[in-house]
Design a protein around this motif. Structure first.
Motif, PDB file in Angstrom:
ATOM      1  N   THR A 110       0.845  -1.193   0.000  1.00  0.00           N
ATOM      2  CA  THR A 110       0.000   0.000   0.000  1.00  0.00           C
ATOM      3  C   THR A 110       0.883   1.245   0.000  1.00  0.00           C
ATOM      4  O   THR A 110       1.985   1.225   0.535  1.00  0.00           O
ATOM      5  N   ARG A 134      -9.114   8.957  -9.284  1.00  0.00           N
ATOM      6  CA  ARG A 134      -9.565   8.581  -7.934  1.00  0.00           C
ATOM      7  C   ARG A 134     -10.022   7.132  -7.863  1.00  0.00           C
ATOM      8  O   ARG A 134     -10.020   6.519  -6.804  1.00  0.00           O
ATOM      9  N   THR A 135     -10.426   6.592  -8.986  1.00  0.00           N
ATOM     10  CA  THR A 135     -10.908   5.208  -9.011  1.00  0.00           C
ATOM     11  C   THR A 135      -9.768   4.198  -8.902  1.00  0.00           C
ATOM     12  O   THR A 135     -10.017   3.039  -8.596  1.00  0.00           O
ATOM     13  N   GLN A 136      -8.529   4.633  -9.134  1.00  0.00           N
ATOM     14  CA  GLN A 136      -7.364   3.745  -9.041  1.00  0.00           C
ATOM     15  C   GLN A 136      -6.952   3.601  -7.579  1.00  0.00           C
ATOM     16  O   GLN A 136      -6.556   4.569  -6.942  1.00  0.00           O
ATOM     17  N   PRO A 137      -7.056   2.395  -7.001  1.00  0.00           N
ATOM     18  CA  PRO A 137      -6.639   2.232  -5.602  1.00  0.00           C
ATOM     19  C   PRO A 137      -5.115   2.309  -5.464  1.00  0.00           C
ATOM     20  O   PRO A 137      -4.384   1.923  -6.376  1.00  0.00           O
ATOM     21  N   ARG A 141      -3.635  -5.147  -5.918  1.00  0.00           N
ATOM     22  CA  ARG A 141      -4.901  -5.868  -6.097  1.00  0.00           C
ATOM     23  C   ARG A 141      -4.960  -7.133  -5.242  1.00  0.00           C
ATOM     24  O   ARG A 141      -5.993  -7.434  -4.639  1.00  0.00           O
ATOM     25  N   SER A 144      -5.679  -6.174  -1.633  1.00  0.00           N
ATOM     26  CA  SER A 144      -7.077  -5.782  -1.462  1.00  0.00           C
ATOM     27  C   SER A 144      -7.990  -7.003  -1.464  1.00  0.00           C
ATOM     28  O   SER A 144      -8.916  -7.096  -0.649  1.00  0.00           O
TER      29      SER A 144
END
Length: 174
Positions: A110, A134-137, A141, A144
């Motif tokens: 992270t 903003r949709t890209q964490p 993956r 998450s």
């Protein structure tokens, strides 16, 4: 600074040897020892290459010496940092098992905590600097997914729904 001269005899020929001895030699050794301890502690928890270890040891020693002498450290200003080009492309930065920091190139699971501690910036500032949607964490993956699966296994979603329903009932009674 103390100047000390010694005469050394080599094959019956005398040479003058000049040594410059700093009064702070003892403190320099302790600064280096302190820097080595800090870097060793950091390296025990973070995988680092030999070059990264040497660079970090050098940077840390300079910082400790500056703190001891009371001088200011040379740092990159926010304007200069914002104009930096990314170390890796956005496509390569966001992988399945790791996320690579586009500022320093370090891979991790992270980014949020790393950005705050290492670069002094928030996730939104980082997104703005590198034009990340903003949709890209800012998390890998796989990480998450493993956290999501753990929450499902523990029934956290169901418990939350039950708690919300019970809270709604208690409000309706009042």
């Amino acid at each position: 600074m103390i100047l000390k001269k010694n005469i050394v005899l080599v094959n019956n020929t005398s040479f003058k040897e000049e040594k410059f001895i700093l009064k702070e030699d003892a403190s320099m050794a302790t600064l280096l020892e302190m820097a080595a301890e800090i870097v060793a502690s950091h390296a025990s928890t973070t995988p680092m290459t030999k070059e990264e270890l040497i660079a970090e040891l050098n940077d840390l020693h300079q910082a400790l010496a500056a703190i001891e002498s009371g001088t200011a450290l040379e740092t990159i200003s926010e304007g200069e940092e914002a104009s930096q080009t990314p170390v890796v492309s956005r496509k390569k930065a966001f992988g399945k098992d790791k996320v690579v920091c586009m500022i320093c190139g370090k891979p991790m699971k992270t980014l949020a905590r790393h950005l705050k501690t290492a670069h002094g910036m928030t996730a939104s500032e980082y997104r703005k600097q590198f034009d990340i949607p903003r949709t890209q964490p800012l998390a890998a993956r796989a990480y998450s997914e493993s956290r999501r699966q753990m929450a499902i296994d523990r029934g956290l979603g169901e418990n939350l729904a039950k708690a919300r329903a019970q809270k709604a009932k208690s409000k309706a009674k009042k």
